[in-house]
Design a protein around this motif. Sequence first.
Motif, PDB file in Angstrom:
ATOM      1  N   GLY A 137     -72.559  21.899  38.065  1.00  0.00           N
ATOM      2  CA  GLY A 137     -71.766  21.540  36.896  1.00  0.00           C
ATOM      3  C   GLY A 137     -71.754  22.664  35.881  1.00  0.00           C
ATOM      4  N   SER A 138     -70.792  22.629  34.984  1.00  0.00           N
ATOM      5  CA  SER A 138     -70.692  23.626  33.928  1.00  0.00           C
ATOM      6  C   SER A 138     -70.208  22.950  32.665  1.00  0.00           C
ATOM      7  CB  SER A 138     -69.714  24.726  34.341  1.00  0.00           C
ATOM      8  OG  SER A 138     -69.472  25.579  33.262  1.00  0.00           O
ATOM      9  N   ASP A 139     -70.838  23.286  31.557  1.00  0.00           N
ATOM     10  CA  ASP A 139     -70.392  22.752  30.272  1.00  0.00           C
ATOM     11  C   ASP A 139     -69.409  23.685  29.602  1.00  0.00           C
ATOM     12  OD1 ASP A 139     -71.903  20.458  30.477  1.00  0.00           O
ATOM     13  OD2 ASP A 139     -73.674  21.390  29.584  1.00  0.00           O
ATOM     14  N   ASP A 140     -69.085  24.797  30.236  1.00  0.00           N
ATOM     15  CA  ASP A 140     -68.141  25.754  29.670  1.00  0.00           C
ATOM     16  C   ASP A 140     -66.721  25.221  29.789  1.00  0.00           C
ATOM     17  OD1 ASP A 140     -70.278  27.462  29.244  1.00  0.00           O
ATOM     18  OD2 ASP A 140     -69.975  28.530  31.121  1.00  0.00           O
ATOM     19  N   ILE A 141     -65.930  25.479  28.779  1.00  0.00           N
ATOM     20  CA  ILE A 141     -64.532  25.075  28.773  1.00  0.00           C
ATOM     21  C   ILE A 141     -63.716  26.351  28.687  1.00  0.00           C
ATOM     22  CG2 ILE A 141     -62.748  23.769  27.562  1.00  0.00           C
ATOM     23  CD1 ILE A 141     -65.062  22.076  26.352  1.00  0.00           C
ATOM     24  N   LEU A 142     -62.885  26.602  29.691  1.00  0.00           N
ATOM     25  CA  LEU A 142     -62.100  27.830  29.761  1.00  0.00           C
ATOM     26  C   LEU A 142     -60.627  27.476  29.907  1.00  0.00           C
ATOM     27  CD1 LEU A 142     -62.105  30.949  29.944  1.00  0.00           C
ATOM     28  CD2 LEU A 142     -62.297  30.686  32.426  1.00  0.00           C
ATOM     29  N   PHE A 143     -59.814  27.938  28.960  1.00  0.00           N
ATOM     30  CA  PHE A 143     -58.375  27.717  29.004  1.00  0.00           C
ATOM     31  C   PHE A 143     -57.648  29.047  28.985  1.00  0.00           C
ATOM     32  CE2 PHE A 143     -59.189  23.344  28.462  1.00  0.00           C
ATOM     33  CZ  PHE A 143     -57.997  22.647  28.606  1.00  0.00           C
ATOM     34  N   PRO A 193     -55.854  24.561  31.637  1.00  0.00           N
ATOM     35  CA  PRO A 193     -57.201  24.830  32.137  1.00  0.00           C
ATOM     36  C   PRO A 193     -57.159  25.982  33.138  1.00  0.00           C
ATOM     37  CG  PRO A 193     -56.675  22.495  32.317  1.00  0.00           C
ATOM     38  CD  PRO A 193     -55.415  23.200  31.933  1.00  0.00           C
ATOM     39  N   SER A 194     -58.095  26.869  33.038  1.00  0.00           N
ATOM     40  CA  SER A 194     -58.111  28.034  33.916  1.00  0.00           C
ATOM     41  C   SER A 194     -58.947  27.757  35.157  1.00  0.00           C
ATOM     42  CB  SER A 194     -58.690  29.238  33.179  1.00  0.00           C
ATOM     43  OG  SER A 194     -58.794  30.327  34.056  1.00  0.00           O
ATOM     44  N   ILE A 195     -58.437  28.208  36.300  1.00  0.00           N
ATOM     45  CA  ILE A 195     -59.210  28.101  37.540  1.00  0.00           C
ATOM     46  C   ILE A 195     -59.969  29.397  37.807  1.00  0.00           C
ATOM     47  CG2 ILE A 195     -57.664  26.411  38.558  1.00  0.00           C
ATOM     48  CD1 ILE A 195     -56.557  28.687  40.316  1.00  0.00           C
ATOM     49  N   HIS A 244     -52.878  37.568  30.466  1.00  0.00           N
ATOM     50  CA  HIS A 244     -53.175  36.263  29.894  1.00  0.00           C
ATOM     51  C   HIS A 244     -54.401  36.357  28.986  1.00  0.00           C
ATOM     52  CE1 HIS A 244     -50.750  34.993  33.387  1.00  0.00           C
ATOM     53  NE2 HIS A 244     -50.368  34.033  32.565  1.00  0.00           N
ATOM     54  N   TYR A 245     -54.408  35.492  27.985  1.00  0.00           N
ATOM     55  CA  TYR A 245     -55.558  35.365  27.093  1.00  0.00           C
ATOM     56  C   TYR A 245     -56.384  34.173  27.558  1.00  0.00           C
ATOM     57  CZ  TYR A 245     -53.156  38.615  24.048  1.00  0.00           C
ATOM     58  OH  TYR A 245     -52.551  39.729  23.544  1.00  0.00           O
ATOM     59  N   TYR A 246     -57.688  34.276  27.393  1.00  0.00           N
ATOM     60  CA  TYR A 246     -58.601  33.214  27.792  1.00  0.00           C
ATOM     61  C   TYR A 246     -59.538  32.907  26.634  1.00  0.00           C
ATOM     62  CZ  TYR A 246     -57.011  34.233  32.497  1.00  0.00           C
ATOM     63  OH  TYR A 246     -56.236  34.415  33.609  1.00  0.00           O
ATOM     64  N   LEU A 247     -59.640  31.626  26.294  1.00  0.00           N
ATOM     65  CA  LEU A 247     -60.593  31.203  25.281  1.00  0.00           C
ATOM     66  C   LEU A 247     -61.689  30.416  25.992  1.00  0.00           C
ATOM     67  CD1 LEU A 247     -61.346  31.125  22.280  1.00  0.00           C
ATOM     68  CD2 LEU A 247     -60.065  28.984  22.107  1.00  0.00           C
ATOM     69  N   LEU A 248     -62.899  30.927  25.885  1.00  0.00           N
ATOM     70  CA  LEU A 248     -64.058  30.299  26.502  1.00  0.00           C
ATOM     71  C   LEU A 248     -64.861  29.616  25.406  1.00  0.00           C
ATOM     72  CD1 LEU A 248     -66.115  29.819  28.801  1.00  0.00           C
ATOM     73  CD2 LEU A 248     -67.031  32.109  28.320  1.00  0.00           C
ATOM     74  N   ILE A 276     -60.128  25.404  46.097  1.00  0.00           N
ATOM     75  CA  ILE A 276     -59.248  24.298  45.717  1.00  0.00           C
ATOM     76  C   ILE A 276     -59.586  23.906  44.284  1.00  0.00           C
ATOM     77  CG2 ILE A 276     -58.515  21.944  46.233  1.00  0.00           C
ATOM     78  CD1 ILE A 276     -59.630  22.398  49.109  1.00  0.00           C
ATOM     79  N   PHE A 277     -58.591  23.933  43.409  1.00  0.00           N
ATOM     80  CA  PHE A 277     -58.781  23.495  42.026  1.00  0.00           C
ATOM     81  C   PHE A 277     -58.106  22.137  41.863  1.00  0.00           C
ATOM     82  CE2 PHE A 277     -57.218  23.226  37.609  1.00  0.00           C
ATOM     83  CZ  PHE A 277     -58.447  23.161  36.973  1.00  0.00           C
ATOM     84  N   ILE A 278     -58.877  21.162  41.400  1.00  0.00           N
ATOM     85  CA  ILE A 278     -58.363  19.805  41.214  1.00  0.00           C
ATOM     86  C   ILE A 278     -58.550  19.437  39.744  1.00  0.00           C
ATOM     87  CG2 ILE A 278     -58.506  17.420  41.977  1.00  0.00           C
ATOM     88  CD1 ILE A 278     -60.246  18.535  44.314  1.00  0.00           C
TER      89      ILE A 278
END
Length: 194
Positions: free
Chosen positions: A101-107, A164-166, A138-142, A13-15
């Motif tokens: 938790g994760s400090d990574d930001i993935l879009f 935001p990527s799930i 799709h392209y992903y920027l981490l 589940i992604f919220i």
Amino acid sequence: MRLERLTNNKIKIFITVDDLSDRGLTKEDIWKDSLKWHQLFHDMLEEASEEFDLEILGSVAVEIFSLHAQGMVMIVTMIEQDEDEEQFDDGIIEMQVTVDGSDDILFEFDNIEDVIQLANRLYQAGIPGGSLHFMESHYYLLMNGILAEDATKAVSLMAEYGVPSILSIHRLLEYGNEIMEENAVETLVHYFIK
């Protein structure tokens, strides 16, 4: 809120932060044993039960991964019950919760032009770094390892160009194609903007 069935007894589940906000919750409410959080959890299980035609009774293990400023991913596993074990006839669900938790930001982005324009905006805002990946059209920027004070600004800019990527970062690294391992923002600006 997005649901995905992983196996016979496991769902993801992604919220988003907006989903939580709409229900009057914050990510911090997970750590509190609040009534609102329990209600949201039961609502999510009910929706998953209807969508995937599952009967969720007994014990469930819940792993929660907090995605910095994006929301959270919950992996819910229905624990197999032995025939001899007492079944819960009153519909009670017992939770075993693990939070990470994760400090990574993935879009995720539909096209490279959006990533290039975003890189220019990030560069102008003084937010360097990142790695660029491609997977399933799709392209992903981490963005990882960025300063805490830049994280909110980075997420705001990234949300203008992508979503935001799930997708699990581990899955992306394992099965995706790495285009730029590091300094993606600076590299894209150098080759496509300057």
